[in-house]
Design an enzyme around this catalytic site. Structure first.
Site, PDB file in Angstrom:
ATOM      1  NE  ARG A  26      -3.797  -2.183   2.197  1.00 46.82           N
ATOM      2  CZ  ARG A  26      -3.674  -3.258   2.971  1.00 46.82           C
ATOM      3  NH1 ARG A  26      -2.759  -3.289   3.904  1.00 46.82           N
ATOM      4  NH2 ARG A  26      -4.469  -4.295   2.812  1.00 46.82           N
ATOM      5  CB  CYS A 180     -26.874  18.790   7.576  1.00 47.22           C
ATOM      6  SG  CYS A 180     -27.837  19.644   6.359  1.00 47.22           S
ATOM      7  CB  THR A 182     -30.317  21.609   4.823  1.00 43.67           C
ATOM      8  OG1 THR A 182     -29.306  22.296   5.551  1.00 43.67           O
ATOM      9  CG2 THR A 182     -30.759  22.449   3.638  1.00 43.67           C
ATOM     10  CD  GLU A 278     -31.689  25.932   6.418  1.00 46.51           C
ATOM     11  OE1 GLU A 278     -30.783  25.581   5.643  1.00 46.51           O
ATOM     12  OE2 GLU A 278     -32.469  26.867   6.187  1.00 46.51           O
TER      13      GLU A 278
HETATM   14  P1  IMP Z   1     -20.034  15.891   8.145  1.00 46.45           P
HETATM   15  O1  IMP Z   1     -18.619  15.626   7.728  1.00 46.45           O
HETATM   16  O2  IMP Z   1     -21.007  14.859   7.650  1.00 46.45           O
HETATM   17  O3  IMP Z   1     -20.145  16.101   9.618  1.00 46.45           O
HETATM   18  O4  IMP Z   1     -20.487  17.245   7.410  1.00 46.45           O
HETATM   19  C1  IMP Z   1     -19.777  18.449   7.547  1.00 46.45           C
HETATM   20  C2  IMP Z   1     -20.358  19.470   6.581  1.00 46.45           C
HETATM   21  O5  IMP Z   1     -21.707  19.812   6.954  1.00 46.45           O
HETATM   22  C3  IMP Z   1     -19.655  20.809   6.575  1.00 46.45           C
HETATM   23  O6  IMP Z   1     -18.454  20.798   5.856  1.00 46.45           O
HETATM   24  C4  IMP Z   1     -20.713  21.733   5.961  1.00 46.45           C
HETATM   25  O7  IMP Z   1     -20.723  21.652   4.548  1.00 46.45           O
HETATM   26  C5  IMP Z   1     -22.012  21.121   6.468  1.00 46.45           C
HETATM   27  N1  IMP Z   1     -22.601  21.882   7.582  1.00 46.45           N
HETATM   28  C6  IMP Z   1     -22.001  22.475   8.639  1.00 46.45           C
HETATM   29  N2  IMP Z   1     -22.900  23.009   9.491  1.00 46.45           N
HETATM   30  C7  IMP Z   1     -24.107  22.757   8.953  1.00 46.45           C
HETATM   31  C8  IMP Z   1     -25.449  23.057   9.363  1.00 46.45           C
HETATM   32  O8  IMP Z   1     -25.720  23.601  10.431  1.00 46.45           O
HETATM   33  N3  IMP Z   1     -26.425  22.662   8.517  1.00 46.45           N
HETATM   34  C9  IMP Z   1     -26.180  22.030   7.331  1.00 46.45           C
HETATM   35  N4  IMP Z   1     -24.952  21.686   6.935  1.00 46.45           N
HETATM   36  C10 IMP Z   1     -23.923  22.057   7.737  1.00 46.45           C
END
Ligand code: IMP
Length: 340
Positions: A26, A180, A182, A278
């Protein structure tokens, strides 16, 4: 009204087909990825500009591991600039997030003066006239000398527009983040892997950053194979020593807070008022040093490339063969030993 009934695929809907390989070890696999105007990074990982993920400590550690961090913008210009200065005097790259509201250009200029290697226009709905205006001002100010990242977007049309407006790299993914809400709050979004697949056919030069919903190195390999140049991660790094915030001693053990930047808690802390909520705030298990997390991710990515017989991310993108799996396949794909 226009209904699109073709399925939109998420990470668990697909697998990569193992392929003939001549890779003896690897260590022969190169996981490097380059950003315009910057050096080649040996690990294609970017830490999210969130107030419970990337401050000075996280940015230093991610950089040391071969990736790069983006300093969050929920602070004063002086505080963010001090972090950028401290990191860059240690010789390592760092990105810095900016918004599009009042004073964003002043913040951008100050960050560039204080050593930020690139700027990230950090907006929830990036396919927006305010981002177009911000990118124009940034390009008028910095020309091509400073790498500008922007987002987030979910469609090819949006990806192409941001690239045409001046973005050198585009964050792809709306509604997929672990914290999130949203999609629940607004009914909008596209599974992140699908957005990556859709945007990967762009004929623009902008880099594609897969962002949101990445849970393990397998998801990282799938995102890269689908066309991402880098992945951006939050939850995978949450709970480590290097995230901003205290370790909480709870009945269930040590924890740290990880919260969405559009959560009620983050909005209250930084704006003193709440609009559309959101995101959510959670406590997550304390994980110790991030170095170990990043090491494990790097090992998993290298192993993933070797299963496709690929020595580099570009080779992976050329060779990758995706199949869809059924829900029974999804169950088989995660560990499923039963206690007897
Ligand atoms: P994770 O790696 O799945 O935890 O996602 C992180 C990503 O979620 C970040 O890089 C943002 O693009 C997105 N994000 C951060 N805060 C929020 C929020 O409050 N609502 C929706 N998306 C978010």
């Amino acid at each position: 009204m226009n209904f699109i009934f073709a399925p939109s695929l998420s990470f668990d809907d697909v697998l990569l087909v193992p392929q003939y390989s001549e890779i003896a070890s690897r260590s022969e696999v190169d996981t490097g990825s380059a950003m315009k105007n910057l050096k080649k990074f040996s690990l294609p990982i970017i830490s999210s500009p969130m107030d419970t993920i990337t401050g000075e400590d996280m940015a230093c550690s991610v950089s040391r591991a071969g990736g790069v961090g983006i300093l969050h913008r929920y602070n004063t210009i002086e505080e963010q600039c001090a972090m950028a200065r401290n990191i860059t005097t240690k010789g390592q790259d760092v990105g810095a997030a900016i918004g599009v509201g009042d004073g964003f250009l002043e913040r951008a200029k100050a960050l560039a003066r204080n050593g930020a290697s690139f700027l990230c226009v950090d907006v929830a709905h990036g396919h927006h006239s305010s981002v177009k205006r911000a990118l124009k001002s940034l390009k008028d100010t910095f020309g091509d000398s400073t790498h500008i990242m922007a987002g987030n977007v979910a469609t090819l049309a949006a990806f192409n527009d941001l690239a045409d407006w001046g973005a050198d790299s585009v964050r792809v993914g709306i509604g997929g983040g672990s914290i999130c809400s949203t999609r629940v709050q607004t009914g909008h979004g596209i599974p992140t892997l699908q957005s990556v697949v859709d945007c990967s056919v762009s004929d623009r030069d902008a880099l594609l950053i897969a962002d949101g919903g990445i849970r393990n190195s397998g998801d990282i390999v799938k995102a890269l194979a689908a066309g991402a140049d880098f992945v951006m991660i939050g939850s995978l790094l949450a709970g480590t020593d290097e995230t901003p915030g205290e370790i909480l001693n709870t009945k269930e053990g040590k924890k740290k807070v990880y919260r969405g930047m559009a959560s009620k808690e983050a909005q209250t802390a930084w704006r003193g008022r709440v609009s559309s909520i959101e995101g959510v705030s959670h406590v997550v298990p304390y994980k110790g040093p991030v170095e170990e997390v990043l090491h494990d991710l790097g090992v998993g990515i290298r192993s993933g490339l070797s299963y496709s017989g690929a020595r580099s991310i570009t080779e992976l993108q050329g060779k990758a063969r995706f199949i869809r799996q059924t829900s029974a396949g999804t169950v088989e794909s995660s560990t499923h030993i039963k206690a007897r």
